[in-house]
Design a protein around this motif. Structure first.
Motif, PDB file in Angstrom:
ATOM      1  N   GLY A 278       0.812  -1.204   0.000  1.00  0.00           N
ATOM      2  CA  GLY A 278       0.000   0.000   0.000  1.00  0.00           C
ATOM      3  C   GLY A 278       0.847   1.255   0.000  1.00  0.00           C
ATOM      4  O   GLY A 278       1.788   1.394  -0.775  1.00  0.00           O
ATOM      5  N   ASP A 279       0.506   2.177   0.899  1.00  0.00           N
ATOM      6  CA  ASP A 279       1.228   3.440   0.986  1.00  0.00           C
ATOM      7  C   ASP A 279       2.358   3.398   2.002  1.00  0.00           C
ATOM      8  O   ASP A 279       2.958   4.435   2.305  1.00  0.00           O
ATOM      9  CB  ASP A 279       0.247   4.565   1.375  1.00  0.00           C
ATOM     10  N   TYR A 280       2.656   2.256   2.531  1.00  0.00           N
ATOM     11  CA  TYR A 280       3.693   2.137   3.560  1.00  0.00           C
ATOM     12  C   TYR A 280       5.078   2.389   2.965  1.00  0.00           C
ATOM     13  O   TYR A 280       5.487   1.734   2.010  1.00  0.00           O
ATOM     14  CB  TYR A 280       3.642   0.739   4.173  1.00  0.00           C
ATOM     15  N   ASP A 281       5.794   3.370   3.513  1.00  0.00           N
ATOM     16  CA  ASP A 281       7.140   3.716   3.065  1.00  0.00           C
ATOM     17  C   ASP A 281       8.114   3.266   4.150  1.00  0.00           C
ATOM     18  O   ASP A 281       8.346   3.968   5.136  1.00  0.00           O
ATOM     19  CB  ASP A 281       7.254   5.218   2.825  1.00  0.00           C
ATOM     20  N   GLU A 282       8.670   2.079   3.974  1.00  0.00           N
ATOM     21  CA  GLU A 282       9.519   1.508   5.017  1.00  0.00           C
ATOM     22  C   GLU A 282      10.804   2.302   5.207  1.00  0.00           C
ATOM     23  O   GLU A 282      11.271   2.485   6.341  1.00  0.00           O
ATOM     24  CB  GLU A 282       9.853   0.051   4.682  1.00  0.00           C
TER      25      GLU A 282
END
Length: 452
Positions: A278-282
C-alpha cells in the motif's frame, strides 16, 4: 573444528611471510588472489569466528577472521622496511576509536567490540595494500584480482537470471550488496583502461561490472553506475586529453546507450509485480526511528546496537516500522544515519571524513601530476568512493565486512599510488621524482607474467 582451522591459519603465517620475503617476483600473483578474495570469502566459507553470536541482530555477529586478514598480515611483515610508511589510515583509525568509545553507551559492550574488531581488520588490510602497492606490478595484480572477482559474480548473476531471478545477487546474498561492490571495480578498471594501451584484460572490469549492475535491477545501483562512468570519463579527459581517451569515452557512452533498454527491461520486470504494501514507506519509517534515536542519544547507543535499541526502546513502534521480522530486524537504509545513531554526531563526522578524505587526496594528487598515467587510476578510485558515499545515503551495507574490505583496498591503493608518485614528498624532491609520462605508462601497462 573452527579452532583447528584458526590454528592452521596462524601456523601458516610464518611460512607465508618467509616465502613472500624471498619470492617478491610473485607479489603480483599474490595481490591478484588478494583482490579476488572479497568476492568469494562468504561463498567458499573462508571465514572463522572464534567468538560467534549467530543470532545477534546487529551487522557483526562475532569476532571474525578471514583468509584475507591472514594474507594482509603476511604482506605487512614481508614488505621491505623502506615501504612501511603508510598514509591515509588516520580517518579509519579515528572512526574505530570512536566506535570503541561507544562501548560505554550500551549494556552489551561485547557486541560493539565485534565491530571494533572488524574495523581493526580493515586497518590491517588498508596497511597491507598501501605498502605493497608502492610497486606498480602489485597495483596491476590487485586490480586484475578485483576484475576476476566481479567476473565471477557477473557469471553467477547471469546464471541466477537465467533461472528466473528478477534481482540477481551473484553469490553475495543480496543484490544491493553486489551493486555496492561493483563501484569499487568498474571505475578504477575503466580509468586504468584509459591510461594505458597494453593491458587488454582491463575491459572485462567495466563490462562484467555493468552486467552485474543491470542484473541487480536496483535503481540506485544503475543510476550511480551510469553517473560514475560518465564522471570518470569526463575527469580523465579534463586532466589529460588524448585521442585514445576520446575513443574509449565514445565506446563507453555507446555501451550505456545499449545497456539502457536492458536496464529498463529488468526494472520493468521488477516493478510489474503488484505491491501489497500500500502506501507504507519503510525507508521513511526507518529514518524516523533513526532520527529519534539520534535526538535522544547524541552520543550514540553503541556500535552494532541499532536494531536492539530501535525495538526494545519503542523507536520502531513510534516510527511506524512494520511489526514483522524482516522489518524489525533490518537497519536504517542510510549508513550516515546508522553511524549517527550508533556513535553519535562525532562518530558520523568521523565516518564522513573516512569516506571523503581519500577522495580529496586522490583528486589533488591526480591533478598535481597530470603527466603521470597513474593519476587516472587515482581518479577512478576517487569516483568509486564518491559513488559509494552517495549510494550510502540509500543503503546501510557499507558496515558489512565485505564492503569494508573493498573500502580498505581502495584507500590502500590511493595511499600506495600517491606515495609512490611523491604526493607526500617535500616540494623540492617532487620535480626530481616525477616520472616521464611514457615511462610511467609503460610501468603501469606491463603485463603480469603468465596472467595478462
Amino acid at each position: 573444528m573452527k579452532w583447528i582451522a584458526l590454528l592452521a591459519v596462524l601456523g601458516m603465517l610464518p611460512v607465508l611471510i618467509g616465502w613472500l620475503r624471498t619470492n617478491r617476483r610473485h607479489l603480483p600473483r599474490v595481490m591478484m588472489v588478494f583482490g579476488a578474495l572479497p568476492f568469494v570469502t562468504s561463498t567458499w566459507h573462508l571465514l572463522i569466528a572464534p567468538i560467534s553470536w549467530a543470532y545477534w541482530p546487529g551487522f557483526v555477529k562475532g569476532a571474525e577472521v578471514t583468509l584475507i586478514d591472514a594474507l594482509a598480515i603476511a604482506l605487512i611483515f614481508s614488505t621491505p622496511r623502506k615501504f612501511r610508511q603508510v598514509h591515509l589510515r588516520w580517518p579509519l583509525i579515528a572512526y574505530t576509536a570512536l566506535v570503541m568509545l561507544s562501548l560505554l553507551q550500551n549494556d552489551v559492550p561485547m557486541s560493539t567490540f565485534f565491530y571494533v574488531w572488524q574495523l581493526a581488520r580493515m586497518v590491517l588490510v588498508l596497511t597491507a595494500v598501501a605498502m605493497t602497492c608502492r610497486d606498480p606490478k602489485a597495483v596491476r595484480g590487485l586490480i586484475l584480482g578485483l576484475i576476476i572477482g566481479i567476473c565471477f559474480q557477473a557469471v553467477m548473476s547471469l546464471k541466477a537470471h537465467a533461472q528466473g531471478a528478477i534481482q540477481a545477487a551473484g553469490t553475495l546474498g543480496h543484490q544491493n550488496l553486489l551493486g555496492m561492490l561493483t563501484h569499487f571495480v568498474i571505475f578504477p578498471s575503466l580509468a586504468m583502461l584509459l591510461a594505458t594501451k597494453k593491458s587488454r584484460w582491463l575491459w572485462l572490469g567495466p563490462v562484467a561490472g555493468l552486467t552485474a549492475v543491470v542484473l541487480t535491477a536496483s535503481r540506485a545501483t544503475i543510476a550511480f553506475s551510469a553517473v560514475g562512468v560518465v564522471l570518470t570519463l569526463l575527469l580523465s579527459m579534463m586532466r589529460q586529453p588524448s585521442g585514445r581517451k576520446t575513443t574509449v569515452a565514445l565506446a563507453g557512452v555507446l555501451s550505456l546507450v545499449v545497456a539502457a533498454p536492458v536496464a529498463y527491461a529488468t526494472l520493468g520486470a521488477r516493478f510489474s509485480k503488484p505491491s501489497d504494501t500500500g502506501d507504507y514507506d519503510e525507508r521513511a519509517a526507518f529514518e524516523r526511528a533513526a532520527k529519534a534515536i539520534v535526538h535522544d542519544h547524541p552520543l550514540g547507543v553503541g556500535g552494532n546496537h541499532y536494531v536492539i535499541v530501535a525495538n526494545t526502546q519503542g523507536y520502531s513502534d513510534r516510527a511506524g516500522v512494520a511489526a514483522v521480522f524482516g522489518s524489525r530486524s533490518a537497519h536504517v537504509h542510510n549508513a550516515y544515519l546508522l553511524s549517527a545513531a550508533e556513535t553519535g554526531y562525532v562518530g558520523m563526522i568521523a565516518f564522513v571524513l573516512m569516506l571523503v578524505w581519500p577522495v580529496i587526496v586522490a583528486l589533488r594528487c591526480a591533478w598535481r601530476y597530470r603527466r603521470d598515467p597513474r593519476g587516472d587510476v587515482l581518479l577512478g578510485l576517487a569516483v568509486a568512493l564518491m559513488m559509494v558515499s552517495l549510494h550510502s545515503l540509500y543503503e546501510w551495507i557499507f558496515v558489512l565486512y565485505v564492503t569494508q574490505y573493498m573500502y580498505a583496498i581502495a584507500v590502500g591503493l590511493i595511499a600506495g599510488i600517491a606515495a609512490e608518485m611523491g604526493y607526500w614528498a617535500p616540494r623540492r624532491k617532487r620535480a626530481a621524482a616525477a616520472p616521464d609520462r611514457d615511462e610511467a605508462a609503460e610501468s603501469l601497462a606491463e603485463p603480469i607474467p603468465n596472467v595478462a
